[in-house]
Design an enzyme around this catalytic site. Structure first.
Site, PDB file in Angstrom:
ATOM      1  N   HIS A  30      33.823  46.524  38.634  1.00  0.00           N
ATOM      2  CA  HIS A  30      34.596  46.603  39.867  1.00  0.00           C
ATOM      3  C   HIS A  30      36.046  46.878  39.481  1.00  0.00           C
ATOM      4  O   HIS A  30      36.504  46.483  38.397  1.00  0.00           O
ATOM      5  CB  HIS A  30      34.534  45.288  40.635  1.00  0.00           C
ATOM      6  CG  HIS A  30      33.181  44.988  41.197  1.00  0.00           C
ATOM      7  ND1 HIS A  30      32.994  44.032  42.163  1.00  0.00           N
ATOM      8  CD2 HIS A  30      31.958  45.497  40.930  1.00  0.00           C
ATOM      9  CE1 HIS A  30      31.709  43.974  42.484  1.00  0.00           C
ATOM     10  NE2 HIS A  30      31.063  44.850  41.738  1.00  0.00           N
ATOM     11  N   GLU A  71      38.780  45.511  40.326  1.00  0.00           N
ATOM     12  CA  GLU A  71      39.528  44.298  39.993  1.00  0.00           C
ATOM     13  C   GLU A  71      39.223  43.824  38.578  1.00  0.00           C
ATOM     14  O   GLU A  71      40.126  43.441  37.825  1.00  0.00           O
ATOM     15  CB  GLU A  71      39.185  43.154  40.972  1.00  0.00           C
ATOM     16  CG  GLU A  71      39.452  43.473  42.411  1.00  0.00           C
ATOM     17  CD  GLU A  71      38.235  43.988  43.165  1.00  0.00           C
ATOM     18  OE1 GLU A  71      38.078  43.625  44.346  1.00  0.00           O
ATOM     19  OE2 GLU A  71      37.441  44.753  42.581  1.00  0.00           O
ATOM     20  N   CYS A  79      35.044  40.587  45.959  1.00  0.00           N
ATOM     21  CA  CYS A  79      33.757  39.897  46.035  1.00  0.00           C
ATOM     22  C   CYS A  79      33.884  38.535  45.337  1.00  0.00           C
ATOM     23  O   CYS A  79      34.896  38.257  44.686  1.00  0.00           O
ATOM     24  CB  CYS A  79      32.678  40.750  45.373  1.00  0.00           C
ATOM     25  SG  CYS A  79      32.784  40.785  43.567  1.00  0.00           S
ATOM     26  N   CYS A 103      34.772  38.812  41.535  1.00  0.00           N
ATOM     27  CA  CYS A 103      36.160  39.198  41.297  1.00  0.00           C
ATOM     28  C   CYS A 103      37.119  38.088  41.709  1.00  0.00           C
ATOM     29  O   CYS A 103      38.132  37.859  41.040  1.00  0.00           O
ATOM     30  CB  CYS A 103      36.475  40.494  42.026  1.00  0.00           C
ATOM     31  SG  CYS A 103      35.573  41.905  41.359  1.00  0.00           S
TER      32      CYS A 103
END
Length: 149
Positions: free
Chosen positions: A55, A57, A85, A88
């Site tokens: 992801h 992040e 999410c 993260c």
């Protein structure tokens, strides 16, 4: 709530557009030091890298920690185009990031203000600012998923 334009969120949105063009979910992130220097920037690479943890992040947290030689990103601000999410959110707290600024909420998969609200369970909690460039980020996501259908 309305926020002034930010060059950091503008860059995160550009990264999100690059992600969409590459067939990735359009999420972009920029991580800045306390003095405003950009430490890392990325967009989602889960499909490209065949890595469910890639992801935006997570990628900027890893890159910034490596750049600084420290797992603690004290004083840093993370700008991201979608509510992080749960995975993260936990990484943001563990990295001791001071401030999280995100654009669009994620009612189905978010982990900050939706879903499990991970920061409520963490020892270290960043300041959270949401809704910065929300309409533009939400529009990118909507268009991406409409094209996928």
């Amino acid at each position: 709530m309305s926020f002034p334009p930010s060059p950091f969120m503008a860059r995160a949105l550009e990264l999100a557009r690059q992600a969409a063009a590459a067939g990735e979910v359009p999420v972009g992130a920029v991580l800045c030091a306390a003095n405003g220097d950009v430490l890392a920037e990325a967009h989602n690479l889960t499909r490209t890298d065949h890595d469910p943890t890639a992801h935006a992040e997570m990628l900027v947290i890893r890159a910034a920690a490596a750049k600084l030689g420290n797992e603690r990103l004290l004083g840093c601000t993370l700008w991201v185009t979608l509510e992080p999410c749960p995975m993260c959110a936990a990484a943001i707290a563990e990295a001791r990031i001071a401030r999280l600024v995100y654009a669009a909420p994620d009612p189905k998969g978010g982990g900050i203000e939706h879903g499990p609200r991970m920061l409520a369970h963490m020892r270290h909690r960043p300041e959270v600012i949401s809704g910065v460039a929300e309409a533009e980020a939400a529009g990118l996501l909507r268009e991406f998923f409409q094209r996928k259908r």
